[in-house]
Design a protein around this motif. Structure first.
Motif, PDB file in Angstrom:
ATOM      1  N   LEU A  23       0.815  -1.209   0.000  1.00 50.06           N
ATOM      2  CA  LEU A  23       0.000   0.000   0.000  1.00 50.06           C
ATOM      3  C   LEU A  23       0.855   1.267   0.000  1.00 50.06           C
ATOM      4  CD1 LEU A  23      -2.870  -0.956   2.473  1.00 50.06           C
ATOM      5  CD2 LEU A  23      -2.999  -0.745  -0.006  1.00 50.06           C
ATOM      6  N   PHE A  24       1.843   1.324   0.874  1.00 51.86           N
ATOM      7  CA  PHE A  24       2.612   2.562   0.961  1.00 51.86           C
ATOM      8  C   PHE A  24       3.483   2.772  -0.268  1.00 51.86           C
ATOM      9  CE2 PHE A  24       6.609   4.739   2.197  1.00 51.86           C
ATOM     10  CZ  PHE A  24       6.075   6.025   2.233  1.00 51.86           C
ATOM     11  N   TRP A  59      -0.884   7.033   7.984  1.00 48.44           N
ATOM     12  CA  TRP A  59      -2.116   6.230   7.959  1.00 48.44           C
ATOM     13  C   TRP A  59      -1.795   4.745   7.831  1.00 48.44           C
ATOM     14  CZ3 TRP A  59      -4.726   2.630   5.200  1.00 48.44           C
ATOM     15  CH2 TRP A  59      -6.095   2.479   5.455  1.00 48.44           C
ATOM     16  N   CYS A  60      -0.858   4.409   6.960  1.00 53.43           N
ATOM     17  CA  CYS A  60      -0.480   3.002   6.777  1.00 53.43           C
ATOM     18  C   CYS A  60       0.140   2.427   8.047  1.00 53.43           C
ATOM     19  CB  CYS A  60       0.496   2.866   5.607  1.00 53.43           C
ATOM     20  SG  CYS A  60      -0.229   3.156   3.978  1.00 53.43           S
ATOM     21  N   VAL A  64      -2.639  -0.050   9.122  1.00 57.17           N
ATOM     22  CA  VAL A  64      -2.238  -1.331   8.523  1.00 57.17           C
ATOM     23  C   VAL A  64      -1.303  -2.091   9.468  1.00 57.17           C
ATOM     24  CG1 VAL A  64      -1.087  -2.435   6.574  1.00 57.17           C
ATOM     25  CG2 VAL A  64      -2.497  -0.405   6.193  1.00 57.17           C
ATOM     26  N   LEU A  65      -0.290  -1.410   9.977  1.00 58.93           N
ATOM     27  CA  LEU A  65       0.656  -2.085  10.874  1.00 58.93           C
ATOM     28  C   LEU A  65       0.127  -2.185  12.303  1.00 58.93           C
ATOM     29  CD1 LEU A  65       4.062  -0.540   9.722  1.00 58.93           C
ATOM     30  CD2 LEU A  65       3.128  -2.798   9.170  1.00 58.93           C
ATOM     31  N   GLY A  66      -0.865  -1.387  12.641  1.00 59.64           N
ATOM     32  CA  GLY A  66      -1.405  -1.437  13.999  1.00 59.64           C
ATOM     33  C   GLY A  66      -0.507  -0.787  15.031  1.00 59.64           C
ATOM     34  N   VAL A  97       4.607  15.248   9.321  1.00 54.22           N
ATOM     35  CA  VAL A  97       3.340  15.084  10.032  1.00 54.22           C
ATOM     36  C   VAL A  97       3.492  15.584  11.468  1.00 54.22           C
ATOM     37  CG1 VAL A  97       1.556  13.440  10.751  1.00 54.22           C
ATOM     38  CG2 VAL A  97       2.793  13.075   8.611  1.00 54.22           C
ATOM     39  N   LEU A  98       4.631  15.281  12.064  1.00 60.30           N
ATOM     40  CA  LEU A  98       4.879  15.650  13.460  1.00 60.30           C
ATOM     41  C   LEU A  98       5.083  17.145  13.634  1.00 60.30           C
ATOM     42  CD1 LEU A  98       5.545  14.550  16.384  1.00 60.30           C
ATOM     43  CD2 LEU A  98       7.948  14.623  15.660  1.00 60.30           C
TER      44      LEU A  98
END
Length: 241
Positions: A23-24, A59-60, A64-66, A97-98
């Motif tokens: 996905l990424f 988001w992934c 996805v990875l939790g 993002v941070l």
């Protein structure tokens, strides 16, 4: 505390990691032409696309990875130097993002990579030569001052490279020089991404960013190095043999 990197790899780790890679990186390939096109155009479209890409990565990681992301302490902004622990690729991709459009000190080798390097320059990365002479150092500091004049926060990995979780190497000698020449306060950031994200198969859990107290400019080299070293390793206890 039992760190995730000491647990056995499970089928769930493998499956989630494969889905994350598909996905990424698949999404990154699809986004590539958009980035290339917006690099040629004026305006903020390029930066917005980069931020969309880094948010897609976050988001992934989360969905996805939790992996949950926990932030402790106030996130700084404006013209100062943020010094982070560096344990995995996660934080390098997650910085936009941070932080608010950070200008990151990056190895010059990365900025020489075709296409990627040009995009990094356009975003505002600051090149660091491994064995830089006086001219290269002046250029680096000039670029950093330009970014701070724009109101941007500077981000640096003072250990110089990724370090496995449980290791606490001394800071690179160049960090104290950058601190002295820029004359900026420093906010150290501890994190523990290596326990979950380092290696091929990622693990579920929580990655924590811990923002330390702001350190004023003008301290002696020994003091600034000691304070930053202790703060960035607050979530990284030394492994016992």
């Amino acid at each position: 505390m039992t760190h995730a990197h000491r647990t056995a790899t499970t089928a769930g780790h493998v499956l989630r990691s494969i889905l994350y890679y598909v996905l990424f990186y698949g999404g990154s390939v699809l986004l590539g032409p958009v980035v290339a096109t917006r690099m040629l155009l004026p305006g903020t479209g390029f930066v917005q696309t980069v931020h969309a890409w880094t948010r897609w990565h976050r988001w992934c990681v989360v969905h996805v990875l939790g992996i949950a992301i926990r932030i402790e302490g106030p996130v700084p902004s404006g013209p100062l130097l943020v010094a982070l622990k560096h344990e995995s690729l996660f934080e390098a991709l997650d910085l936009p993002v941070l932080l608010d459009r950070p200008a990151v000190f990056a190895k010059m080798e990365l900025l020489r990579v075709p296409a990627w390097g040009k995009a990094g320059r356009r975003y505002g990365l600051i090149g660091v030569e491994r064995d830089q002479g006086a001219k290269a150092l002046r250029q680096m500091i000039a670029e950093a001052r330009q970014r701070t004049a724009e109101g941007r926060v500077l981000a640096i990995f003072p250990e110089g490279t990724r370090v496995p979780h449980g290791r606490q190497p001394p800071l690179q000698s160049g960090f104290a020089g950058v601190y002295k020449l820029l004359g900026l306060p420093v906010v150290p950031v501890a994190l523990d991404s290596g326990a979950l994200f380092r290696g091929r198969w990622k693990r579920r859990g929580t990655i924590t960013y811990r923002f330390g107290e702001t350190i004023p400019p003008g301290l002696p080299r020994e003091e600034i190095e000691a304070r930053v070293h202790a703060a960035i390793n607050a979530l990284n206890p030394v492994e016992r043999a």
